[in-house]
Scaffold this active site. Sequence first.
Site, PDB file in Angstrom:
ATOM      1  N   ARG A   1      -4.602  -5.548   6.616  1.00  0.00           N
ATOM      2  CA  ARG A   1      -4.454  -4.224   7.207  1.00  0.00           C
ATOM      3  C   ARG A   1      -3.814  -4.401   8.578  1.00  0.00           C
ATOM      4  O   ARG A   1      -4.041  -5.411   9.246  1.00  0.00           O
ATOM      5  CB  ARG A   1      -5.804  -3.528   7.344  1.00  0.00           C
TER       6      ARG A   1
ATOM      7  N   LYS B   1     -13.091  -4.383   7.292  1.00  0.00           N
ATOM      8  CA  LYS B   1     -13.924  -3.183   7.408  1.00  0.00           C
ATOM      9  C   LYS B   1     -15.388  -3.540   7.236  1.00  0.00           C
ATOM     10  O   LYS B   1     -15.750  -4.365   6.398  1.00  0.00           O
ATOM     11  CB  LYS B   1     -13.511  -2.149   6.355  1.00  0.00           C
TER      12      LYS B   1
ATOM     13  N   HIS C   1       1.857  -0.647   6.230  1.00  0.00           N
ATOM     14  CA  HIS C   1       1.079  -0.396   5.018  1.00  0.00           C
ATOM     15  C   HIS C   1       1.926  -0.613   3.768  1.00  0.00           C
ATOM     16  O   HIS C   1       1.420  -1.068   2.735  1.00  0.00           O
ATOM     17  CB  HIS C   1       0.522   1.023   5.052  1.00  0.00           C
TER      18      HIS C   1
ATOM     19  N   ARG D   1       1.934  -4.215   3.033  1.00  0.00           N
ATOM     20  CA  ARG D   1       0.644  -4.577   2.414  1.00  0.00           C
ATOM     21  C   ARG D   1       0.673  -4.252   0.921  1.00  0.00           C
ATOM     22  O   ARG D   1       0.214  -5.040   0.086  1.00  0.00           O
ATOM     23  CB  ARG D   1      -0.479  -3.820   3.113  1.00  0.00           C
TER      24      ARG D   1
ATOM     25  N   HIS E   1     -10.793  -4.973  -0.450  1.00  0.00           N
ATOM     26  CA  HIS E   1     -11.323  -3.731  -1.018  1.00  0.00           C
ATOM     27  C   HIS E   1     -12.766  -3.951  -1.462  1.00  0.00           C
ATOM     28  O   HIS E   1     -13.045  -4.893  -2.213  1.00  0.00           O
ATOM     29  CB  HIS E   1     -10.495  -3.285  -2.227  1.00  0.00           C
TER      30      HIS E   1
ATOM     31  N   TYR F   1      -2.973  -0.017  -8.406  1.00  0.00           N
ATOM     32  CA  TYR F   1      -1.898  -0.928  -8.802  1.00  0.00           C
ATOM     33  C   TYR F   1      -1.861  -1.178 -10.307  1.00  0.00           C
ATOM     34  O   TYR F   1      -1.107  -2.042 -10.762  1.00  0.00           O
ATOM     35  CB  TYR F   1      -2.065  -2.276  -8.085  1.00  0.00           C
TER      36      TYR F   1
END
Length: 303
Positions: free
Chosen positions: A149, A173, A245, A248, A271, A280
């Site tokens: 990110r 995150k 992004h 990425r 994720h 995807y």
Amino acid sequence: MRGSVRIEAFLEMMSAERGASENTLASYRRDLEDADEEIGNIANAGTEALRAHLSSLATRGFASTSQARKLSVLRQFFKFLYAEGLRSDDPTGTLDGPRRERALPKTMSEAETSRLLDQAAQEAAEKPDDLASLRLHALVEVLYATGLRVSELVSLPVSVAARDERFFVVKGKGNKERLVPLSPKARQAMRAWQEARTAHPAFAGSPYLFPAASETGCLPRQVFGRELKSLAARAGIASAKISPHVIRHAFASHLLQNGADLRAVQQLLGHADISTTQIYTHVLEERLVRLVNDHHPLADKPL
């Protein structure tokens, strides 16, 4: 207790217990304060008031994705109030989210990505004393090699370059750590940038690989975004389609196109849930079609 006070309590919990980033907290605050202003003391709102608020979002022109995000924030907020004993019910339980089709992420072809990386490498080689060129080369190489990110990328610790290893640990995150690989080209670009960075007295003592005179002490992601668009234009790529992004997404798409497993890509992207990575699946579907057409005995073959 007024709605604004309970909003603050909720945000404090998200920061302390969930490790929510500053950007996430700011987004949650905007959504909750918007609802609080429209409804009036949101902490006491009932289901119908919340449903009316959600309906007004569509009238005000918010996309279905934005509506869904705002509903998600409301659900988390009222779950918090219920868990803390500040409400005896959860008024969001019967609210329906907006119907939406998940848009495919913007991405780049492998050829376009190569042109972008080649342009960055060429500019760094032609201007070995130019800090901006060396930094941009390192940023682009590391971003495509790792799929980080942008917030993770610009805040990388300087120790990442100091170790010169094939893997490094990144904190994502929720303060969750994950292991990401680093390509030889990315390591080389980082070493060149690190050498130039170390020689610059203004950067001495900074804990960041990409330091800057900013509020956070590291390169603002907006600055990187602008530099990336300029690089794309110089490489003959439409700058409007390029962002950190997008690179990425290119990292993930190209891995899947070349045989990577979806679960592995999930881990590399950081994720928490496989459902996030499933945007995807169109790449996997295309790969499976090619596989069947190329290898199935009954597939149509060119004459």
